[in-house]
Scaffold this motif. Structure first.
Motif, PDB file in Angstrom:
ATOM      1  N   UNK A   1       0.833  -1.209   0.000  1.00 11.95           N
ATOM      2  CA  UNK A   1       0.000   0.000   0.000  1.00 11.95           C
ATOM      3  C   UNK A   1       0.869   1.261   0.000  1.00 11.95           C
ATOM      4  N   UNK A   2       1.919   1.244   0.780  1.00 15.46           N
ATOM      5  CA  UNK A   2       2.842   2.376   0.860  1.00 15.46           C
ATOM      6  C   UNK A   2       3.489   2.641  -0.492  1.00 15.46           C
ATOM      7  N   UNK A   3       3.954   1.605  -1.170  1.00 17.34           N
ATOM      8  CA  UNK A   3       4.576   1.765  -2.474  1.00 17.34           C
ATOM      9  C   UNK A   3       3.584   2.312  -3.498  1.00 17.34           C
ATOM     10  N   UNK A   4       2.368   1.806  -3.457  1.00 19.72           N
ATOM     11  CA  UNK A   4       1.353   2.251  -4.416  1.00 19.72           C
ATOM     12  C   UNK A   4       1.000   3.712  -4.191  1.00 19.72           C
ATOM     13  N   UNK A   5       0.842   4.122  -2.940  1.00 15.26           N
ATOM     14  CA  UNK A   5       0.510   5.511  -2.634  1.00 15.26           C
ATOM     15  C   UNK A   5       1.661   6.460  -2.960  1.00 15.26           C
ATOM     16  N   UNK A   6       2.867   5.906  -3.099  1.00 15.53           N
ATOM     17  CA  UNK A   6       4.028   6.733  -3.450  1.00 15.53           C
ATOM     18  C   UNK A   6       4.192   6.893  -4.954  1.00 15.53           C
ATOM     19  N   UNK A   7       3.266   6.334  -5.728  1.00 20.13           N
ATOM     20  CA  UNK A   7       3.299   6.514  -7.177  1.00 20.13           C
ATOM     21  C   UNK A   7       3.856   5.347  -7.958  1.00 20.13           C
ATOM     22  N   UNK A   8       4.135   4.235  -7.287  1.00 19.87           N
ATOM     23  CA  UNK A   8       4.628   3.043  -7.964  1.00 19.87           C
ATOM     24  C   UNK A   8       3.456   2.131  -8.313  1.00 19.87           C
ATOM     25  N   UNK A   9       3.694   1.184  -9.199  1.00 18.17           N
ATOM     26  CA  UNK A   9       2.620   0.289  -9.639  1.00 18.17           C
ATOM     27  C   UNK A   9       3.106  -1.155  -9.670  1.00 18.17           C
ATOM     28  N   UNK A  10       2.202  -2.063  -9.979  1.00 19.06           N
ATOM     29  CA  UNK A  10       2.507  -3.491 -10.088  1.00 19.06           C
ATOM     30  C   UNK A  10       3.153  -4.024  -8.803  1.00 19.06           C
ATOM     31  N   UNK A  11       2.644  -3.592  -7.654  1.00 24.06           N
ATOM     32  CA  UNK A  11       3.205  -4.022  -6.379  1.00 24.06           C
ATOM     33  C   UNK A  11       2.953  -5.510  -6.150  1.00 24.06           C
ATOM     34  N   UNK A  12       3.952  -6.201  -5.626  1.00 21.33           N
ATOM     35  CA  UNK A  12       3.846  -7.622  -5.304  1.00 21.33           C
ATOM     36  C   UNK A  12       4.678  -7.903  -4.068  1.00 21.33           C
ATOM     37  N   UNK A  13       4.396  -9.014  -3.425  1.00 21.04           N
ATOM     38  CA  UNK A  13       5.200  -9.449  -2.287  1.00 21.04           C
ATOM     39  C   UNK A  13       5.646 -10.885  -2.516  1.00 21.04           C
ATOM     40  N   UNK A  14       6.945 -11.142  -2.353  1.00 27.35           N
ATOM     41  CA  UNK A  14       7.508 -12.486  -2.488  1.00 27.35           C
ATOM     42  C   UNK A  14       7.764 -13.068  -1.109  1.00 27.35           C
ATOM     43  N   UNK A  15       7.567 -14.371  -0.990  1.00 28.51           N
ATOM     44  CA  UNK A  15       7.766 -15.048   0.282  1.00 28.51           C
ATOM     45  C   UNK A  15       9.111 -15.762   0.321  1.00 28.51           C
ATOM     46  N   UNK A  16       9.639 -15.911   1.541  1.00 23.95           N
ATOM     47  CA  UNK A  16      10.914 -16.610   1.711  1.00 23.95           C
ATOM     48  C   UNK A  16      10.677 -18.118   1.760  1.00 23.95           C
ATOM     49  N   UNK A  17      11.725 -18.881   2.046  1.00 22.89           N
ATOM     50  CA  UNK A  17      11.637 -20.340   2.018  1.00 22.89           C
ATOM     51  C   UNK A  17      10.731 -20.891   3.118  1.00 22.89           C
ATOM     52  N   UNK A  18      10.429 -20.078   4.119  1.00 23.36           N
ATOM     53  CA  UNK A  18       9.514 -20.505   5.175  1.00 23.36           C
ATOM     54  C   UNK A  18       8.102 -19.974   4.953  1.00 23.36           C
ATOM     55  N   UNK A  19       7.835 -19.561   3.685  1.00 23.16           N
ATOM     56  CA  UNK A  19       6.504 -19.099   3.269  1.00 23.16           C
ATOM     57  C   UNK A  19       6.036 -17.882   4.059  1.00 23.16           C
ATOM     58  N   UNK A  20       6.967 -17.000   4.387  1.00 19.06           N
ATOM     59  CA  UNK A  20       6.628 -15.750   5.071  1.00 19.06           C
ATOM     60  C   UNK A  20       6.875 -14.583   4.128  1.00 19.06           C
ATOM     61  N   UNK A  21       5.980 -13.589   4.169  1.00 17.68           N
ATOM     62  CA  UNK A  21       6.209 -12.386   3.375  1.00 17.68           C
ATOM     63  C   UNK A  21       7.570 -11.822   3.724  1.00 17.68           C
ATOM     64  N   UNK A  22       8.399 -11.522   2.691  1.00 19.66           N
ATOM     65  CA  UNK A  22       9.776 -11.109   2.976  1.00 19.66           C
ATOM     66  C   UNK A  22      10.226  -9.911   2.164  1.00 19.66           C
ATOM     67  N   UNK A  23       9.880  -9.858   0.858  1.00 13.26           N
ATOM     68  CA  UNK A  23      10.331  -8.760  -0.011  1.00 13.26           C
ATOM     69  C   UNK A  23       9.148  -8.249  -0.812  1.00 13.26           C
ATOM     70  N   UNK A  24       8.973  -6.930  -0.825  1.00 17.82           N
ATOM     71  CA  UNK A  24       7.932  -6.318  -1.645  1.00 17.82           C
ATOM     72  C   UNK A  24       8.605  -5.439  -2.707  1.00 17.82           C
ATOM     73  N   UNK A  25       8.026  -5.492  -3.902  1.00 12.11           N
ATOM     74  CA  UNK A  25       8.536  -4.704  -5.006  1.00 12.11           C
ATOM     75  C   UNK A  25       7.424  -3.969  -5.727  1.00 12.11           C
ATOM     76  N   UNK A  26       7.789  -2.909  -6.413  1.00 10.70           N
ATOM     77  CA  UNK A  26       6.861  -2.159  -7.264  1.00 10.70           C
ATOM     78  C   UNK A  26       7.712  -1.360  -8.246  1.00 10.70           C
ATOM     79  N   UNK A  27       7.098  -0.900  -9.332  1.00 12.14           N
ATOM     80  CA  UNK A  27       7.897  -0.254 -10.378  1.00 12.14           C
ATOM     81  C   UNK A  27       7.287   1.061 -10.823  1.00 12.14           C
ATOM     82  N   UNK A  28       8.116   1.829 -11.516  1.00  8.20           N
ATOM     83  CA  UNK A  28       7.670   3.052 -12.172  1.00  8.20           C
ATOM     84  C   UNK A  28       7.185   2.683 -13.572  1.00  8.20           C
ATOM     85  N   UNK A  29       6.014   3.170 -13.956  1.00 12.24           N
ATOM     86  CA  UNK A  29       5.514   2.891 -15.311  1.00 12.24           C
ATOM     87  C   UNK A  29       6.248   3.704 -16.358  1.00 12.24           C
TER      88      UNK A  29
END
Length: 272
Positions: free
Chosen positions: A244-272
């Motif tokens: 939500x923070x990334x999206x409100x900052x003007x980024x898009x296509x936000x996603x979250x990847x999980x680590x090997x223990x299936x826990x949310x670990x890294x979130x990414x988003x991009x500039x269009x």
């Protein structure tokens, strides 16, 4: 004199972990852990045993093994670490993997809050064609990162002292990565285990743990090229708020990847 087998058994009982006992003894004797299999009945000298017992006592007192040894393996690299830097952890390798997948040939990467240089140097080791810039507000941490870069033959990585984006002017990057402080201030875990010894400024960030993440997100749009990505590590329960923070900052296509223990670990988003 006591043999290696007995020394390791007693040390394991003291520190509660066989691997840690082996790492400490290997460091003391100047050997690798495989050496123990062929030398279980060897009897080290009294001076070596005393040095080892000192290290075991430090670990039993709670000091992290990485700080006792002065190094930590990360990715394919052996890194110097000191109490001025966060100890690199295996789950952060996911951030490196995601960055490498999104980094174009001849592209540029900015590592915010580099600490020991772990993320920046891992990326640089895999992509010699890339421009890699690593910044940190701590001069002591940067000194460690620079030593790591020199020793690993990665001195081409640009190290800069900076409070997040402050010294970058209008520079643009294809990928921005960060493992920022993200623990909630006052979290009881900060007073437990290895975290007691790590720099507080690299761990905690405001009441919800996201104060520094906000600054990173707010500046990302100004420092990313078109289709450039921001990727940041965070806590297991912060995936949704960081998206939500990334999206409100003007980024898009936000996603979250999980680590090997299936826990949310890294979130990414991009500039269009």
């Amino acid at each position: 004199m006591t043999d290696i087998r007995t020394i390791l058994r007693e040390a394991t009982n003291t520190v509660g972990d066989r691997l840690e006992a082996e790492l400490l003894l290997a460091h003391t004797l100047g050997v690798d852990r495989a050496w123990f299999f062929a030398h279980a009945e060897d009897r080290p000298g009294l001076d070596a045993v005393r040095r080892f017992e000192e290290l075991v006592a430090r670990r039993a007192g709670g000091e992290p093994v990485a700080y006792i040894l002065g190094r930590r393996d990360f990715w394919s690299l052996s890194l110097e670490v000191t109490p001025a830097t966060l100890i690199p952890r295996p789950e952060t390798e996911l951030l490196v993997e995601l960055a490498l997948e999104r980094l174009p040939r001849g592209g540029s990467v900015l590592d915010l809050g580099t600490g020991s240089g772990a993320i920046a140097l891992a990326i640089a080791s895999e992509r010699p064609d890339a421009e890699v810039v690593a910044i940190d507000a701590s001069a002591a941490a940067l000194a460690v990162a620079r030593r790591n870069a020199e020793r690993l033959g990665l001195a081409r990585v640009e190290m800069r002292e900076s409070d997040w984006y402050e010294s970058l002017g209008d520079r643009l990057f294809d990928v921005i990565v960060s493992n920022p402080p993200y623990v909630e201030a006052g979290d009881p875990h900060l007073d437990q285990g290895d975290l007691r010894y790590e720099p507080a400024s690299a761990l905690a960030s405001g009441p919800d743990g996201l104060d520094d993440m906000r600054r990173i997100a707010e500046g990302a749009v100004r420092h990313l090229r078109g289709n450039g990505w921001l990727l940041a590590e965070h806590g297991w329960n912060q995936g949704a708020p960081v998206r939500d923070l990334f999206t409100r900052s003007g980024l898009s296509h936000a996603f979250t990847a999980q680590d090997l223990e299936a826990r949310d670990r890294v979130t990414g988003a991009r500039v269009d």
